[in-house]
Design an enzyme around this catalytic site. Structure first.
Site, PDB file in Angstrom:
ATOM      1  N   PHE A  82      -2.511   3.466 -10.547  1.00 20.68           N
ATOM      2  CA  PHE A  82      -2.498   1.567  -9.750  1.00 20.68           C
ATOM      3  C   PHE A  82      -3.511   0.308 -10.473  1.00 20.68           C
ATOM      4  CE2 PHE A  82      -4.230  -1.475  -6.849  1.00 20.68           C
ATOM      5  CZ  PHE A  82      -3.215  -1.727  -5.714  1.00 20.68           C
ATOM      6  N   VAL A  83      -2.192  -0.757 -11.209  1.00 16.38           N
ATOM      7  CA  VAL A  83      -2.631  -1.044 -11.537  1.00 16.38           C
ATOM      8  C   VAL A  83      -2.517  -2.310 -11.022  1.00 16.38           C
ATOM      9  CG1 VAL A  83      -1.310  -0.455 -13.611  1.00 16.38           C
ATOM     10  CG2 VAL A  83       0.001  -1.933 -12.188  1.00 16.38           C
TER      11      VAL A  83
ATOM     12  N   ASP B 206      -3.053  -7.098  -7.286  1.00 12.97           N
ATOM     13  CA  ASP B 206      -3.951  -7.458  -7.227  1.00 12.97           C
ATOM     14  C   ASP B 206      -4.645  -6.004  -6.451  1.00 12.97           C
ATOM     15  OD1 ASP B 206      -2.334  -7.619  -4.313  1.00 12.97           O
ATOM     16  OD2 ASP B 206      -4.121  -7.464  -3.354  1.00 12.97           O
TER      17      ASP B 206
ATOM     18  N   ARG C  93      -5.558 -11.063  -9.408  1.00 12.71           N
ATOM     19  CA  ARG C  93      -4.466 -11.533  -9.937  1.00 12.71           C
ATOM     20  C   ARG C  93      -4.463 -12.242 -10.917  1.00 12.71           C
ATOM     21  NH1 ARG C  93      -1.068 -10.650  -5.833  1.00 12.71           N
ATOM     22  NH2 ARG C  93      -2.078 -10.317  -3.136  1.00 12.71           N
TER      23      ARG C  93
ATOM     24  N   LYS D  52       7.258   1.685 -11.429  1.00 14.24           N
ATOM     25  CA  LYS D  52       6.746   3.161 -11.589  1.00 14.24           C
ATOM     26  C   LYS D  52       7.736   4.049 -10.977  1.00 14.24           C
ATOM     27  CE  LYS D  52       2.747   2.184  -8.936  1.00 14.24           C
ATOM     28  NZ  LYS D  52       1.367   2.346  -8.539  1.00 14.24           N
TER      29      LYS D  52
ATOM     30  N   ASP E 212       7.207   0.461  -7.210  1.00 12.05           N
ATOM     31  CA  ASP E 212       6.521   1.256  -6.732  1.00 12.05           C
ATOM     32  C   ASP E 212       7.294   2.479  -6.141  1.00 12.05           C
ATOM     33  OD1 ASP E 212       3.819   3.230  -6.362  1.00 12.05           O
ATOM     34  OD2 ASP E 212       3.409   2.677  -4.485  1.00 12.05           O
TER      35      ASP E 212
ATOM     36  N   GLU F 244      10.588  -9.433  -9.601  1.00 12.71           N
ATOM     37  CA  GLU F 244       9.499  -8.404  -8.662  1.00 12.71           C
ATOM     38  C   GLU F 244       8.410  -8.098  -9.785  1.00 12.71           C
ATOM     39  OE1 GLU F 244       7.967  -7.561  -6.406  1.00 12.71           O
ATOM     40  OE2 GLU F 244       8.934  -5.782  -5.266  1.00 12.71           O
ATOM     41  N   ASP F 245       7.332  -7.751  -9.468  1.00 14.51           N
ATOM     42  CA  ASP F 245       5.764  -7.615 -10.133  1.00 14.51           C
ATOM     43  C   ASP F 245       5.806  -6.087 -10.207  1.00 14.51           C
ATOM     44  OD1 ASP F 245       5.092  -7.091  -7.575  1.00 14.51           O
ATOM     45  OD2 ASP F 245       3.271  -7.794  -8.140  1.00 14.51           O
TER      46      ASP F 245
ATOM     47  N   LYS G 249       3.167 -11.822  -3.111  1.00 14.81           N
ATOM     48  CA  LYS G 249       2.144 -12.705  -3.762  1.00 14.81           C
ATOM     49  C   LYS G 249       2.610 -12.212  -5.281  1.00 14.81           C
ATOM     50  CE  LYS G 249      -0.969 -13.919  -0.633  1.00 14.81           C
ATOM     51  NZ  LYS G 249      -2.742 -13.353  -0.369  1.00 14.81           N
ATOM     52  N   GLY G 250       2.637 -10.927  -5.466  1.00 13.54           N
ATOM     53  CA  GLY G 250       2.559 -10.135  -7.085  1.00 13.54           C
ATOM     54  C   GLY G 250       3.132 -11.597  -7.594  1.00 13.54           C
TER      55      GLY G 250
END
Ligand code: IMP
Length: 178
Positions: free
Chosen positions: A153-154, A160, A166, A130, A102, A98-99, A42-43
Site C-alpha cells: 500500500f503506497v 492517499d 497526497r 500492481k 490495483d 490513472e494513479d 482524486k489520486g
C-alpha cells in the site's frame, strides 16, 4: 494523521524522470492528433499536472471521479461514479490518466462507461501498476505504465491514506499501524 512511511519506493527525481519519458512517448504516439486527458480524481491530479506538461501535441483535460475504496486500505469491491466529465468525448482521442491500478475494478468500470460514449480512441496511462492484485475476471491493458510495483500500500504523489499523504513529492510504502 495515521500511519507512517516505512520506506521510499520512488523519490521525486525518479518520478520526474519517468513522467518525462511517458510524456515523450505519448507525444510521439499522438503526433498529428490531439490528447483528451481524463484525470481520474482524486489520486491522479498530481500525476496529470506533471504529465500534461511533457505532452507536446494539443491537449485538453477533463476530470472524473470514480471510487472503489472507502476509508483505509481495504477495497469495498463496488465502484461508483461520483463526478462525471463535463465534456462529450465522442470522436476524441481519450487518454485516461490513472494513479494506480490495483484490482482493476475502478478502471474496468470507467473504461466500460467511456467506451459507450464513442471516443475515437481510448488509451490508459497509469503511474503505478500492481499486477499481482488484479482480479482474475478483469483483463485490462495499460498502454503506458510508470512503474510496476509489488503488493504494497503506497502513498504520496497524489495517493492517499484517509486523505493524507497526497502532498508527498515521493512515493512511499505506508505502515498503517505506526
Ligand atoms: P482498483 O479499483 O482496486 O484498481 O483501485 C484503484 C484505486 O484505488 C486507485 O485509483 C487508488 O485511488 C486506490 N488505491 C489502490 N491501491 C492503492 C495504494 O496502494 N495506495 C493508495 N491508493 C490506492
Amino acid at each position: 494523521m495515521r500511519g507512517s512511511i516505512s520506506s521510499i519506493l520512488f523519490d521525486a527525481d525518479q518520478i520526474q524522470t519517468r513522467v518525462a519519458e511517458l510524456g515523450a512517448e505519448i507525444s510521439r504516439d499522438y503526433q498529428g492528433s490531439e490528447v483528451f486527458a481524463v484525470c481520474l480524481l482524486k489520486g491522479s491530479f498530481v500525476f496529470t499536472a506533471d504529465l500534461i506538461r511533457h505532452i507536446t501535441v494539443p491537449t485538453r483535460v477533463d476530470v472524473m471521479r470514480a471510487s472503489s475504496y472507502g476509508s483505509g486500505t481495504v477495497s469495498s469491491g463496488s465502484v461508483k461514479v461520483l463526478y462525471d466529465l463535463d465534456a462529450d468525448v465522442a470522436d476524441k482521442d481519450v487518454l485516461i490518466v490513472e494513479d494506480i491500478v490495483d484490482t482493476g475494478r475502478t478502471l474496468a468500470k470507467t473504461l466500460h462507461l467511456l467506451r459507450a460514449r464513442n471516443p475515437r480512441s481510448l488509451k490508459i496511462v497509469s503511474m503505478l501498476d500492481k499486477p499481482s492484485r488484479r482480479e482474475p475476471d478483469i483483463n485490462i491493458e495499460i498502454d503506458y505504465t510508470g512503474f510496476q510495483i509489488e503488493d504494497h500500500f503506497v502513498v504520496g504523489y497524489g495517493l492517499d491514506f484517509d486523505e493524507y499523504y497526497r502532498n508527498l513529492p515521493y512515493i512511499g510504502i505506508l505502515n498503517p499501524n505506526s
